[in-house]
Design an enzyme around this catalytic site. Structure first.
Site: not given
Ligand code: NAD
Length: 481
Positions: A175, A250, A284, A383
């Protein structure tokens, strides 16, 4: 013409049972629609999981080198389409052209890497107490993997989950983030063309709370790999572990670069600026805090401001830094800029949207540097996920280490120093999953483990390299007497 994408379920490009769709737009020119996607329901996600479950045994029994051959072919197809994928990634997610090209290449390399790993899978032979007993271990797939990914590396992150999962005999349901799903769907086109059997790799687009949640909570999903924000990650972790699934999350970071009094200040400024403003700060592992020794503080501030000012912002392939991915991400960054000013931080450069014809209504924001930041300011703790750097002044090395560790996160951390003892102490004592000396906080090669500590990750599992294989396999010990 905007492309119209479908879900890929059981080897077929299918429409959602909802009949509803959603669109993405170009963050550099938001009136331009990039593509239209299925707005999938929980039932669509369930169908994808069921297809993955039905295909799993046959895929697990497919000889690993054969699985690897399909991954290799996928890599080759992606590589041949690199220019087109780069352009699509830039148009949908806003990444500067060179960065987008690097990301597509990373996805290609990941598929080649795990294609080779598939040839090498196996267990270990052990000596047994019985004289005629063969004692050994074998690695078996976990089963069906539910993969939830963010928008900021929209092809590399899906690749670093899908490739090891498939190499080791798991089937997958992805997803992707609703903000930028196009390049992930293109990856599935490549898998399809490479001959992936029906049901082995599935993707459903839609929103997190419906489609994502259905993947995470489905009974037939055995492992969940999530990358995204801390808030969602916590929820996903709780739901998946409650169901007894194997899960890795992550999450975010508030990554420091410590600059000591022995540092080459120009080099330090370059390292910090690259870490802070690369990918528009939407990484991230982005450097969001420079923790600087008082003796070099003023000189460092001048040098890093100079670096920030030299960054050319704009759309497409001529500029160093693209826009933020969406209006809400832009607003989030502008809110943090206001919060920092209200907290008493001093704006040294940037602080708003750039002006000029080429920026149009795009979600561009200037590389921004705040000085005089205290460690308890929100700008030093939370962040931002935009190109905003907080500079903090410290008295000595111990103070620097304490400030570096004084956050809830622990993903990546770096130090710029000419003092070997300080470098060693930093590597030992910094609370981070990745520690770097005289290098920027961002960027990690694909064959080394990646993950954080504290609230940056669930600490049990890592991704990439052999850690990727470990997450998707279970070891079985065999006595053959
Ligand atoms: P997000 O948490 O808003 O969304 C991530 C994914 O989760 C999306 O596909 C979203 O549709 C899904 N999602 C949302 N609610 C959900 C639920 N209730 N159940 C299941 N899935 C759900 O994050 P984002 O805005 O897409 O990405 C940015 C974030 O990602 C930042 O905080 C960044 O630091 C982090 N990030 C971490 C890493 C790492 O490896 N540590 C790498 C890249 C990004």
């Amino acid at each position: 013409m905007a492309e119209r994408y479908h879900n890929y379920v059981d080897g077929q490009w299918t429409e959602s049972e909802t009949g509803e769709t959603f669109e993405t737009t170009n963050p550099a020119a938001p009136t331009e629609v990039v593509a239209e996607y299925e707005q999938s329901s929980a039932a669509d996600a369930d169908a994808a999981v069921e297809a993955a479950a039905a295909a799993q045994e046959a895929w697990a029994n497919t000889p690993a080198p054969e699985r690897g051959a399909i991954l290799r072919e996928t890599a080759s197809i992606l590589e041949n389409r690199k220019a087109e994928l780069t352009e699509l990634l830039t148009r949908e997610e806003g990444k500067a052209h060179a960065e987008a090209s690097g990301e597509v290449q990373r996805a290609v390399d990941i598929f080649y890497y795990y294609a080779e790993k598939a040839r090498d899978l196996g267990g270990t032979v052990k000596s047994a107490s019985g004289p005629h007993t063969n004692l050994y271990t074998v690695s078996e797939p976990v089963g069906v993997a539910g993969l939830i990914t963010p928008w900021n590396y929209p092809i590399a992150i899906p690749a670093w989950k899908i490739a090891p999962a498939l190499a080791t005999g798991n089937t997958v349901v992805l997803k992707p983030a609703e903000v930028a799903p196009a390049v992930a769907l293109e990856l599935f086109k490549a898998l399809d063309e490479a001959g992936i059997p029906d049901g082995v790799a599935n993707v459903v687009t839609g929103f997190g709370a419906t489609t994502g949640d259905a993947v995470v909570t489905h009974d037939e999903v055995d492992a969940v790999s999530f990358t995204g924000s801390g808030q969602v990650g916590q929820l996903v972790y709780e739901k998946a572990t409650e169901d007894g699934k194997r899960v890795q999350t992550e999450l975010g970071g508030k990554n420091p670069t410590v600059v000591t009094d022995s540092a080459d200040v120009d080099e330090a400024a370059e390292i910090v600026a690259n870490g802070a403003f690369g990918t528009t700060g939407q990484s991230c592992t982005a450097c969001s805090r420079a923790v600087v020794h008082t003796d070099v503080y003023d000189e460092f501030v001048d040098a890093v401001v100079e670096q920030a000012k030299s960054i050319e912002i704009g759309p497409g392939d001529e500029y160093d830094m693209g826009p933020q991915v969406s209006e809400s991400e832009l607003e989030g960054t502008l809110d943090y800029i206001e919060i920092a000013e209200n907290e008493g931080a001093i704006l040294a450069t940037g602080g708003g949207q750039p002006e000029g014809d080429r920026f149009g209504d795009g979600y561009f924001v200037e590389p921004t540097v705040f000085t005089d930041v205290e460690t308890d300011f929100r700008i030093a703790q939370e962040e931002v996920f935009g190109p905003v750097l907080a500079v903090l002044e410290v008295e000595d090395f111990d103070d620097a280490l304490a400030v570096a560790n004084d956050v809830q996160y622990g993903l990546s951390a770096s130090i710029v120093t000419d003092d070997h003892t300080e470098a060693e102490r930093f590597v030992r004592d910094v609370e981070a999953g990745v520690a770097k000396v005289n290098e920027k906080t961002t960027g990690l090669e694909l064959h080394v483990p990646f993950g954080g500590v504290k609230n940056s990750s669930s600490e049990t599992w890592r991704e990439q390299g052999d850690a990727g294989i470990d997450f998707y396999t279970i070891e079985k010990t065999v006595y053959d007497g």
